[in-house]
Scaffold this motif. Structure first.
Motif, short mmCIF file in Angstrom:
data_model
loop_
_atom_site.label_atom_id
_atom_site.label_comp_id
_atom_site.label_asym_id
_atom_site.label_seq_id
_atom_site.Cartn_x
_atom_site.Cartn_y
_atom_site.Cartn_z
N VAL A 8 86.85 25.42 28.49
CA VAL A 8 86.83 24.48 29.64
C VAL A 8 86.77 23.12 28.58
N ARG A 9 87.84 22.39 28.67
CA ARG A 9 87.94 21.08 27.62
C ARG A 9 87.59 19.89 28.67
N HIS A 10 86.85 18.81 27.85
CA HIS A 10 86.11 17.68 28.60
C HIS A 10 86.30 16.66 27.57
N PRO A 11 86.27 15.28 28.23
CA PRO A 11 86.14 14.16 27.27
C PRO A 11 85.25 14.28 26.14
N THR A 12 85.65 13.70 25.21
CA THR A 12 84.84 14.01 23.77
C THR A 12 83.46 13.25 24.09
N THR A 13 82.59 14.19 23.59
CA THR A 13 80.99 13.59 23.62
C THR A 13 80.45 13.98 22.44
N ALA A 14 79.18 13.52 22.22
CA ALA A 14 78.25 13.57 20.93
C ALA A 14 77.98 14.82 20.97
N ALA A 15 77.75 15.29 19.73
CA ALA A 15 77.21 16.84 19.38
C ALA A 15 75.69 17.07 20.15
N LEU A 16 75.61 18.25 20.59
CA LEU A 16 74.47 18.72 21.13
C LEU A 16 73.32 18.30 20.01
N ASP A 17 72.27 17.70 20.15
CA ASP A 17 71.20 17.53 19.07
C ASP A 17 70.09 18.96 19.13
N SER A 18 69.33 19.08 18.22
CA SER A 18 68.85 20.31 18.19
C SER A 18 67.93 20.82 19.54
N ARG A 76 73.34 39.51 20.60
CA ARG A 76 72.65 40.44 19.48
C ARG A 76 73.74 41.30 18.65
N ASP A 77 74.67 41.74 19.56
CA ASP A 77 75.53 42.64 18.93
C ASP A 77 76.77 41.73 18.34
N LYS A 78 76.80 40.61 18.70
CA LYS A 78 77.71 39.54 18.01
C LYS A 78 79.28 39.79 18.65
N GLN A 79 79.08 40.26 19.86
CA GLN A 79 80.52 40.55 20.48
C GLN A 79 80.65 39.61 21.54
N THR A 80 79.73 38.62 21.94
CA THR A 80 80.04 37.50 22.80
C THR A 80 79.21 36.29 22.31
N SER A 81 80.18 35.24 22.60
CA SER A 81 79.51 33.91 21.97
C SER A 81 79.90 32.78 22.88
N VAL A 82 79.02 31.78 22.88
CA VAL A 82 79.20 30.48 23.62
C VAL A 82 79.44 29.31 22.67
N THR A 83 80.29 28.33 22.58
CA THR A 83 80.30 27.42 21.69
C THR A 83 80.25 26.00 22.28
N PHE A 84 79.53 25.03 22.02
CA PHE A 84 79.35 23.91 22.74
C PHE A 84 80.18 22.76 21.81
N GLY A 85 81.12 22.51 21.85
CA GLY A 85 81.70 21.49 20.85
C GLY A 85 81.95 20.21 21.60
N ALA A 86 82.35 19.35 20.57
CA ALA A 86 82.62 17.72 21.14
C ALA A 86 83.58 17.54 22.25
N GLU A 87 84.56 18.72 22.45
CA GLU A 87 85.68 18.35 23.36
C GLU A 87 85.71 19.69 24.40
N ALA A 88 84.86 20.73 23.90
CA ALA A 88 85.06 21.89 24.74
C ALA A 88 84.17 22.84 24.79
N ILE A 89 83.75 23.80 25.94
CA ILE A 89 83.01 24.79 25.92
C ILE A 89 83.76 25.97 26.03
N VAL A 90 83.36 26.93 25.01
CA VAL A 90 84.40 28.07 24.91
C VAL A 90 83.23 29.18 24.98
N VAL A 91 83.85 30.22 25.74
CA VAL A 91 83.01 31.50 26.07
C VAL A 91 83.96 32.59 25.46
N GLU A 92 83.84 33.53 24.72
CA GLU A 92 84.66 34.48 23.87
C GLU A 92 83.73 35.84 24.01
N GLU A 134 89.16 18.29 31.75
CA GLU A 134 90.45 17.95 31.62
C GLU A 134 91.37 19.45 31.61
N ARG A 135 90.66 20.27 31.14
CA ARG A 135 91.61 21.79 31.11
C ARG A 135 90.70 22.66 31.40
#
Length: 267
Positions: A19-29, A72-88, A119-120
């Motif tokens: 899911v692509r979105h307008p550019t935003t700041a990286a998530l803080d801790s 825990r099995d490292k077979q699923t991940s969620v990424t929060f980027g500056a321009e997209a959320i990605v689930v794999e 946006e996508r």
């Protein structure tokens, strides 16, 4: 329509939703830790992955740190980027279970650091079809439809034996911005999908022959359209709609012999 449950010996090796979105700041801790808590059922472990991106101004590569949450099995991940959320996932459990992870990720992102819009929306499924070879050249017409095989027989009279073949077809729907792409081909070599540090493919096969089906369905914001507000429910509605034809695209690409002799046979 064929069944919606995964085959016992399914060839699907990677499923991705972006899911692509307008550019935003990286998530803080603190925001990342809050998202981690919200997604603890699916991806309870926090990681940081370094990737290289190209600076469009200078043409040089620069390292970018991406916060990820992984199972825990490292077979699923969620990424929060500056321009997209990605689930794999490399262990696809079926759409209904997979969409729960996506819905939770969309809600978590908006809760910890609200986004301005989207946006996508893209769904990608990569299948590597492998069949018994019996030490013989594979006749892929036994396993996939002839439309995907190219002019191999037409050139056989020239003494040419096809080693590999790849193609791509793109299709539009009646809805503005929606499209599907199917990349396909007979390949001999390394798998199309391998393990990474934070997303593992278990039981990766050795290099050899396989047939690739790489399906990409997407909704893209048209250039003249206003950017819609970020609404997890609306995003899920679009994702559900994009997903509906993908299973049948796969089913229409394969033969009954593949289903009976390979896909329906439990490991």
């Amino acid at each position: 329509m064929h069944g919606t449950k995964p085959y016992p010996n399914a060839p699907l090796v990677l499923a991705i939703v972006e899911v692509r979105h307008p550019t935003t700041a990286a998530l803080d801790s603190p925001a990342l830790m809050a998202a981690k808590e919200m997604l603890a059922e699916f991806t309870p472990l926090s990681r940081v992955e370094e990737r290289n991106e190209i600076d469009l101004g200078t043409g040089t590569q620069r390292p970018v740190l991406l916060p990820k949450l992984i199972a825990r099995d490292k077979q699923t991940s969620v990424t929060f980027g500056a321009e997209a959320i990605v689930v794999e996932t490399t262990a696809y459990p079926g759409w209904q279970a997979f969409r729960k992870v996506l819905a939770a990720a969309l809600d978590a992102r908006q809760t910890v650091a609200p986004l301005d819009g989207f946006e996508r929306i893209g769904l990608r499924y990569i299948d590597e079809i492998r069949v018994p070879t019996f030490d013989q050249e594979i006749d892929w017409s036994d396993w996939v439809i002839s439309d995907l095989l190219g002019p191999r027989r037409r050139f056989a009279d020239l003494g040419l034996s096809q080693l590999q073949q790849q193609g791509i077809s793109t299709y539009a729907t009646a809805r503005p911005g929606e499209s599907y792409s199917l990349r396909y081909g007979a390949i001999v070599g390394a798998p199309a999908v391998t393990s990474g540090p934070n997303l593992v493919r278990h039981n990766t096969p050795k290099p050899g022959p396989f047939f690739l089906l790489d399906t990409d369905g997407s909704w893209n914001l048209e250039p003249s359209s206003a950017i819609p507000e970020y609404d997890p429910n609306r995003i899920m509605e679009i994702a559900d709609r994009i997903h509906r034809p993908i299973k049948e695209l796969f089913e229409l690409s394969i033969t009954d012999r593949l289903r009976k002799e390979v896909l329906e046979v439990a490991n």
